[in-house]
Design an enzyme around this catalytic site. Sequence first.
Site, PDB file in Angstrom:
ATOM      1  N   TRP A  68     -39.476  -1.716  -4.686  1.00  0.00           N
ATOM      2  CA  TRP A  68     -39.443  -1.051  -3.681  1.00  0.00           C
ATOM      3  C   TRP A  68     -40.777   0.458  -4.949  1.00  0.00           C
ATOM      4  O   TRP A  68     -39.956   0.827  -5.918  1.00  0.00           O
ATOM      5  CB  TRP A  68     -38.634   0.008  -3.276  1.00  0.00           C
ATOM      6  CG  TRP A  68     -38.760   1.065  -2.503  1.00  0.00           C
ATOM      7  CD1 TRP A  68     -39.668   2.398  -2.790  1.00  0.00           C
ATOM      8  CD2 TRP A  68     -38.489   0.805  -0.978  1.00  0.00           C
ATOM      9  NE1 TRP A  68     -39.378   2.909  -1.204  1.00  0.00           N
ATOM     10  CE2 TRP A  68     -38.887   1.358  -0.553  1.00  0.00           C
ATOM     11  CE3 TRP A  68     -37.406   0.347  -0.715  1.00  0.00           C
ATOM     12  CZ2 TRP A  68     -38.598   2.586   1.173  1.00  0.00           C
ATOM     13  CZ3 TRP A  68     -37.407   0.049   0.644  1.00  0.00           C
ATOM     14  CH2 TRP A  68     -38.637   1.444   1.355  1.00  0.00           C
ATOM     15  N   LYS A 124     -18.239   7.202  11.263  1.00  0.00           N
ATOM     16  CA  LYS A 124     -19.145   7.453  10.221  1.00  0.00           C
ATOM     17  C   LYS A 124     -20.445   8.019  11.350  1.00  0.00           C
ATOM     18  O   LYS A 124     -20.664   9.411  10.904  1.00  0.00           O
ATOM     19  CB  LYS A 124     -19.742   6.420  10.472  1.00  0.00           C
ATOM     20  CG  LYS A 124     -20.805   6.654   9.382  1.00  0.00           C
ATOM     21  CD  LYS A 124     -20.008   6.909   7.842  1.00  0.00           C
ATOM     22  CE  LYS A 124     -21.461   7.173   6.935  1.00  0.00           C
ATOM     23  NZ  LYS A 124     -21.780   8.125   5.385  1.00  0.00           N
ATOM     24  N   HIS A 132     -13.381  40.508  -0.993  1.00  0.00           N
ATOM     25  CA  HIS A 132     -13.262  41.101  -0.288  1.00  0.00           C
ATOM     26  C   HIS A 132     -13.232  39.756   0.848  1.00  0.00           C
ATOM     27  O   HIS A 132     -12.840  39.408   2.060  1.00  0.00           O
ATOM     28  CB  HIS A 132     -15.079  40.407   0.450  1.00  0.00           C
ATOM     29  CG  HIS A 132     -15.747  41.392   0.160  1.00  0.00           C
ATOM     30  ND1 HIS A 132     -16.302  42.522   0.354  1.00  0.00           N
ATOM     31  CD2 HIS A 132     -16.618  40.562  -1.257  1.00  0.00           C
ATOM     32  CE1 HIS A 132     -17.131  43.311  -0.378  1.00  0.00           C
ATOM     33  NE2 HIS A 132     -17.638  41.717  -1.330  1.00  0.00           N
ATOM     34  N   GLU A 153     -19.326  21.998   0.430  1.00  0.00           N
ATOM     35  CA  GLU A 153     -19.490  20.483   0.424  1.00  0.00           C
ATOM     36  C   GLU A 153     -17.948  19.885  -0.313  1.00  0.00           C
ATOM     37  O   GLU A 153     -17.508  19.311   0.591  1.00  0.00           O
ATOM     38  CB  GLU A 153     -21.093  19.828   0.119  1.00  0.00           C
ATOM     39  CG  GLU A 153     -21.060  18.540  -0.152  1.00  0.00           C
ATOM     40  CD  GLU A 153     -20.615  17.346   0.957  1.00  0.00           C
ATOM     41  OE1 GLU A 153     -20.526  16.840   0.641  1.00  0.00           O
ATOM     42  OE2 GLU A 153     -20.247  18.412   2.026  1.00  0.00           O
ATOM     43  N   ARG A 187     -31.834  -3.849   1.222  1.00  0.00           N
ATOM     44  CA  ARG A 187     -32.082  -1.999   0.337  1.00  0.00           C
ATOM     45  C   ARG A 187     -33.350  -1.998   0.504  1.00  0.00           C
ATOM     46  O   ARG A 187     -33.802  -0.753  -0.394  1.00  0.00           O
ATOM     47  CB  ARG A 187     -31.734  -2.933  -1.595  1.00  0.00           C
ATOM     48  CG  ARG A 187     -30.134  -3.447  -1.917  1.00  0.00           C
ATOM     49  CD  ARG A 187     -30.169  -4.112  -3.202  1.00  0.00           C
ATOM     50  NE  ARG A 187     -30.619  -3.737  -4.124  1.00  0.00           N
ATOM     51  CZ  ARG A 187     -29.184  -3.821  -4.780  1.00  0.00           C
ATOM     52  NH1 ARG A 187     -28.449  -3.384  -5.044  1.00  0.00           N
ATOM     53  NH2 ARG A 187     -29.572  -2.938  -5.873  1.00  0.00           N
ATOM     54  N   GLU A 206     -11.549  16.287   4.421  1.00  0.00           N
ATOM     55  CA  GLU A 206     -12.377  15.140   4.809  1.00  0.00           C
ATOM     56  C   GLU A 206     -11.451  13.599   4.524  1.00  0.00           C
ATOM     57  O   GLU A 206     -10.648  12.701   5.500  1.00  0.00           O
ATOM     58  CB  GLU A 206     -13.250  14.684   4.866  1.00  0.00           C
ATOM     59  CG  GLU A 206     -14.603  15.632   5.596  1.00  0.00           C
ATOM     60  CD  GLU A 206     -15.451  14.472   5.806  1.00  0.00           C
ATOM     61  OE1 GLU A 206     -17.081  14.112   6.386  1.00  0.00           O
ATOM     62  OE2 GLU A 206     -15.779  14.479   4.079  1.00  0.00           O
ATOM     63  N   CYS A 231     -33.875  -1.440  -5.258  1.00  0.00           N
ATOM     64  CA  CYS A 231     -35.103  -3.260  -5.640  1.00  0.00           C
ATOM     65  C   CYS A 231     -33.783  -4.198  -5.797  1.00  0.00           C
ATOM     66  O   CYS A 231     -33.206  -3.354  -6.636  1.00  0.00           O
ATOM     67  CB  CYS A 231     -36.239  -2.426  -7.358  1.00  0.00           C
ATOM     68  SG  CYS A 231     -37.105  -1.679  -7.434  1.00  0.00           S
ATOM     69  N   LYS A 278     -15.332  17.492   1.402  1.00  0.00           N
ATOM     70  CA  LYS A 278     -14.906  16.487   0.945  1.00  0.00           C
ATOM     71  C   LYS A 278     -13.171  16.229   0.435  1.00  0.00           C
ATOM     72  O   LYS A 278     -13.447  15.436   0.552  1.00  0.00           O
ATOM     73  CB  LYS A 278     -15.834  15.761  -0.067  1.00  0.00           C
ATOM     74  CG  LYS A 278     -16.814  15.717  -0.027  1.00  0.00           C
ATOM     75  CD  LYS A 278     -17.102  14.412   0.059  1.00  0.00           C
ATOM     76  CE  LYS A 278     -18.569  14.194   0.923  1.00  0.00           C
ATOM     77  NZ  LYS A 278     -18.871  14.482   2.151  1.00  0.00           N
ATOM     78  N   ASN A 301     -35.202  -2.515 -11.911  1.00  0.00           N
ATOM     79  CA  ASN A 301     -34.514  -1.340 -11.559  1.00  0.00           C
ATOM     80  C   ASN A 301     -34.512   0.043 -12.281  1.00  0.00           C
ATOM     81  O   ASN A 301     -34.146  -0.212 -13.183  1.00  0.00           O
ATOM     82  CB  ASN A 301     -33.423  -2.075 -10.786  1.00  0.00           C
ATOM     83  CG  ASN A 301     -33.407  -2.792 -10.032  1.00  0.00           C
ATOM     84  OD1 ASN A 301     -34.041  -3.693  -9.964  1.00  0.00           O
ATOM     85  ND2 ASN A 301     -31.885  -3.585  -8.987  1.00  0.00           N
ATOM     86  N   GLY A 302     -34.923   0.812 -11.341  1.00  0.00           N
ATOM     87  CA  GLY A 302     -34.796   2.656 -11.718  1.00  0.00           C
ATOM     88  C   GLY A 302     -35.860   3.128 -12.725  1.00  0.00           C
ATOM     89  O   GLY A 302     -37.155   2.113 -11.893  1.00  0.00           O
TER      90      GLY A 302
END
Length: 608
Positions: free
Chosen positions: A74, A603, A503, A480, A27, A487, A2, A484, A98-99
């Site tokens: 939205w 990207k 192990h 992940e 958006r 990266e 929104c 990160k 919004n939200g």
Amino acid sequence: MCGIVGILGRAPVAEQLVDSLKRLEYRGYDSAGVATLENGALARRRAEGKLKNLEARLEAKPLGGHTGIGHTRWATHGRPTENNAHPHATERVAVVHNGIIENFRELREGLEAKGTVFSTETDTEVVVHLVDNLLKGGVAPVEAVRAVLSQLRGAFALGLIFAGEDDLMIGARNGPPLAIGHGDGEMYLGSDAIALGPFTDTISYLEDGDWVVLNRKGATIFDKDNAIVHREAIKHLTATALVDKANYRHFMAKEIHEQPEVVGHTLARYVDMATERVTMPVKLPFDFKNIQRVSITACGTASYAGFVAKYWLERLARLPVELDVASEFRYREAPLRKGDLAVFISQSGETADTLAALRYAKAQGAYTLSVVNVPTSTIARESEVVLPTLAGPEIGVASTKAFTCQLMVLASLAVAAGKARGELSDADEAKLVHSLVEIPRLMSEALTTEPHIEKLAREISKSRDVLYLGRGTSYPLALEGALKLKEISYIHAEGYAAGELKHGPIALIDEHMPVVVIAPYDKVFEKTVSNMQEVAARGGKIILMTDARGAAEATIQSLVTIVMPDMGATFAPMVYAVPVQLLAYHTAVVMGTDVDQPRNLAKSVTVE
């Protein structure tokens, strides 16, 4: 997502509001509207669909007035109809929002018990009536808003104007971003600087919990404790910008902080919050009852989203899941049966290996479903079913908000599968949906750990190697986290299942090795504590990400603890992703690397 815009102007503002909303079209939205004060009275125009429909309404029936608010919506609570479009209003107050107001149902029931009649399906309307009831009782607008804000729970941004108050506008932020624009005898409110670019280059950003009282001479900002605070006004060159960094140093930081908002919007696409049911946005060409096996294929961060989904689908829907990185799947000639479900996850929708895997699955007769952030992408076009994430443009190369939006889509899919297969009852579904609805607010709370993490990052930056550990859905999040850090800081890091420590990886532990343990308090927490004790016995520096109970139970001397909000363990990866991302980000900042464009990375990987 929104979009909000508000103008306290010196000339009619309706056309300016629409022009500003056009800058927020990136958006995503499904309805729009504006409200102004005409001779002190509130008037509004709304339309379903694109802004051209709203422009046609305004051309047929213009709006005057020098004070106004506008919104692109939205749909969250309620269908994308004109009646549900913002602004919502009574004779005394108009609101854009919004939200998500998490406790809207109990607030609505309380209002209805007192005789309030609701005319929309939205959560926003409770704000309108709460404020309106106080105004009717003689409470001044500023005091009415102050009182109502204390009753709201969730992640939200608000803009309000009032009948008879031509020189007053109020905004509030609790999660989704909100900016103040400073003009010459004019003031503005907007979701971001892009919306305000045509009017001013001087912007102040509200912080979480802030609310602001605007008049044409300036702004008075209050913090969450209602104390007056100062927020710096900065210069912004946004007149021609499509996407900017706002007041953040890097796009990655901005995108980490956008997650409560964009995850909330993604949630709204897949969940009917009024009925607490998952509703897929498209009709599925298969019945989950007939699916015997699911194959999930992706690359990089998207593959870890798929790994988390494997746990969810197997646990909630009792569906066996195979997980592959796309570069291996496309060449190993995996046997797929006709009628299997093949799921492909890609931020760009153009990842070469994932696209090749999709085409292989189609040739084998599998149903194909893609989770993508670009619904016009090749992967989306070639899939039978497209489940879009609503992350908006992600500029930073290291994926953050796209990852958590992928998780929200996959969590919704797992709940839908479990319900369709009879593994989840109506009560089970409602409980899980309630947990999903809380995620944006919990992510906002997780962002408050940033100062602690920023300090911790100075120590991590001195390390050559870092180990990440987790059990259950925290294991792929450990993978992940390690990715990160690699990266963007270029520090070597590895993620392991905590049970695998003995192990092999335990050989690496010494007094120089930081070990990040992701462990919400759950049924395997005690086992993870045993692993931490093994690390501590060898001098390893433990960084524990857990909740208050976990922090109390893990009594180990060498511990640094990041305390997360209390929540159920099922969907914790979406919330725990936040500190994992922040740790990598702030470590990279200390290291002085190019955070948004790390070396050797692109990207979208569109070649092998």
